[in-house]
Enzyme design. Structure first.
Site, mmCIF file in Angstrom:
data_model
loop_
_atom_site.group_PDB
_atom_site.id
_atom_site.type_symbol
_atom_site.label_atom_id
_atom_site.label_comp_id
_atom_site.label_asym_id
_atom_site.label_seq_id
_atom_site.Cartn_x
_atom_site.Cartn_y
_atom_site.Cartn_z
ATOM 1 N N LYS A 85 0.835 -1.293 0.109
ATOM 2 C CA LYS A 85 0.066 -0.033 -0.032
ATOM 3 C C LYS A 85 0.877 1.275 -0.126
ATOM 4 C CE LYS A 85 -2.076 3.242 2.168
ATOM 5 N NZ LYS A 85 -2.493 4.106 3.311
ATOM 6 N N ASP A 136 -6.302 0.147 0.921
ATOM 7 C CA ASP A 136 -6.224 -0.025 2.488
ATOM 8 C C ASP A 136 -7.386 -0.260 2.958
ATOM 9 O OD1 ASP A 136 -7.515 2.485 2.224
ATOM 10 O OD2 ASP A 136 -5.840 3.718 3.160
HETATM 11 N N1 LIG Z 1 -4.740 10.330 -0.510
HETATM 12 C C1 LIG Z 1 -4.477 9.108 0.015
HETATM 13 N N2 LIG Z 1 -5.033 8.042 -0.611
HETATM 14 C C2 LIG Z 1 -5.144 6.939 -0.072
HETATM 15 N N3 LIG Z 1 -5.266 5.754 -0.717
HETATM 16 C C3 LIG Z 1 -5.105 4.611 0.044
HETATM 17 O O1 LIG Z 1 -5.357 3.345 -0.291
HETATM 18 N N4 LIG Z 1 -4.599 5.367 1.141
HETATM 19 C C4 LIG Z 1 -4.446 6.529 0.840
HETATM 20 C C5 LIG Z 1 -3.805 7.522 1.614
HETATM 21 O O2 LIG Z 1 -3.305 7.459 2.718
HETATM 22 N N5 LIG Z 1 -4.057 8.878 1.093
#
Ligand SMILES: Nc1nc2[nH]c(O)nc2c(=O)[nH]1
Length: 320
Positions: free
Chosen positions: A243, A262
């Site tokens: 991730k 996530d």
């Molecule tokens: N801006 C964000 N986008 C996301 N997508 C993800 O799966 N995690 C995040 C993130 O922490 N910030």
């Protein structure tokens, strides 16, 4: 010292700073008196939005202003403003129009069409890869407020002072050399980084000790590398799992189709898209499922799937 403002025409459906700069992509923007500010490339950059205008101003570092540097390389005010506009345009990815992208996603996805109007102007930033790597190492089991606190602490403790404006002192984000030499795992723990202290320190050491690796990190923006190669490259850093690798790749290395998965993304995939893995709606997130979900969203949204996911991610953050 007063700010000299310049402006470009850019409607709020192309950029909406109040959401964009708080949606968990970048962690060091602060808002005072309707003006957003942060540091980029040893400069303080100020942004504000007035109707269809995006206005910007900047303060250069004391070093750049020093009479010695000025004598060697005098820069005209227009040249400085061109530099700042270039810097901001790259950072905000302004060469990409999102109005058309939103229309395209909405035409393929009824849920997106229904909810996205209230979340117009969310674009993907093109940030510095090193800062993004460290910020997302800090993001593990963390929230936007605490990640921001950590990123500001890194600058204050280990970065260089640039300038003070309206009572705020601005610092650079520390380089790998600065972090590796000025910080330690223990000092980062004292600053509240918890278990992430070791990862931040060890990743800094890796990049400080191997300049070729640092260059390679930045060269990953090139289209010579596939998304898979970029993802694999990032996994070598301490504290980086799939991730975090995908967040860094999407937000700083031009990998527009990558959707970092996530718990929030998993939640909206199930809730709003009835996503199932191998016929099950409650499977736990395994490596195979991670890859499958990324594919699911690329099939739905196409080559800018990472950008589309960010609109829904921002919606779920429930920013007031
Ligand atoms: N801006 C964000 N986008 C996301 N997508 C993800 O799966 N995690 C995040 C993130 O922490 N910030």
């Amino acid at each position: 010292m007063s700010l000299v403002w310049h402006s470009i025409k850019l409607p709020p459906n192309e950029i909406y700073l109040d959401k964009l700069l708080r949606c968990g992509q970048a962690f060091r923007w602060v808002k005072n008196d309707n003006i957003w500010s942060s540091t980029l490339n040893n400069r303080v950059v100020f942004l504000r939005q007035i109707e269809d205008q995006l206005e910007y101003a900047s303060l250069t570092s004391l070093k750049e202003n020093s009479p010695k540097v000025k004598k060697l390389q005098p820069k005209l005010e227009e040249e400085i403003q061109d530099d700042v506009l270039g810097l901001i345009s790259d950072y905000l990815n302004l060469q990409i129009s999102i109005v058309q992208l939103y229309k395209d996603w909405a035409s393929k996805d009824a849920h997106f069409a229904k909810v996205s109007a209230a979340f117009a102007g969310i674009r993907m930033l093109q940030q510095d890869p090193w800062e993004t790597l460290i910020s997302f190492i800090c993001s593990s089991n963390n929230n936007v407020k605490r990640i921001s606190k950590m990123c500001h602490a890194l600058c204050l403790e280990y970065g260089d002072f640039i300038v003070e404006y309206a009572g705020t002192k601005y610092y650079t984000f520390p380089t790998p050399d600065q972090l590796a030499s000025r910080a330690s795992e223990a000092s980062l723990r004292e600053l509240g980084f918890g278990y992430r202290a070791r990862y931040v320190y060890e990743t800094s050491k890796m990049l400080a000790d191997d300049k070729a690796l640092f260059m390679q990190l930045h060269s990953m923006r090139s289209s010579n590398f596939t998304d898979e190669q970029v993802h694999e490259f990032l996994l070598q850093f301490k504290g980086v799992g799939p991730k975090v690798a995908d967040c860094v790749a999407l937000m700083s290395l031009n990998r527009h189709s990558l959707v970092p998965i996530d718990t929030h993304v998993l939640q909206f995939a199930r809730r709003d898209y009835s996503y199932k893995f191998r016929g099950r709606s409650n499977a736990t997130l395994s490596s195979a499922m991670y890859v499958d979900m990324k594919r699911f969203f690329v099939e739905k949204w196409g080559g800018y799937a990472g950008w589309a996911h960010s609109v829904l991610f921002t919606r779920d953050l429930k920013l007031e």
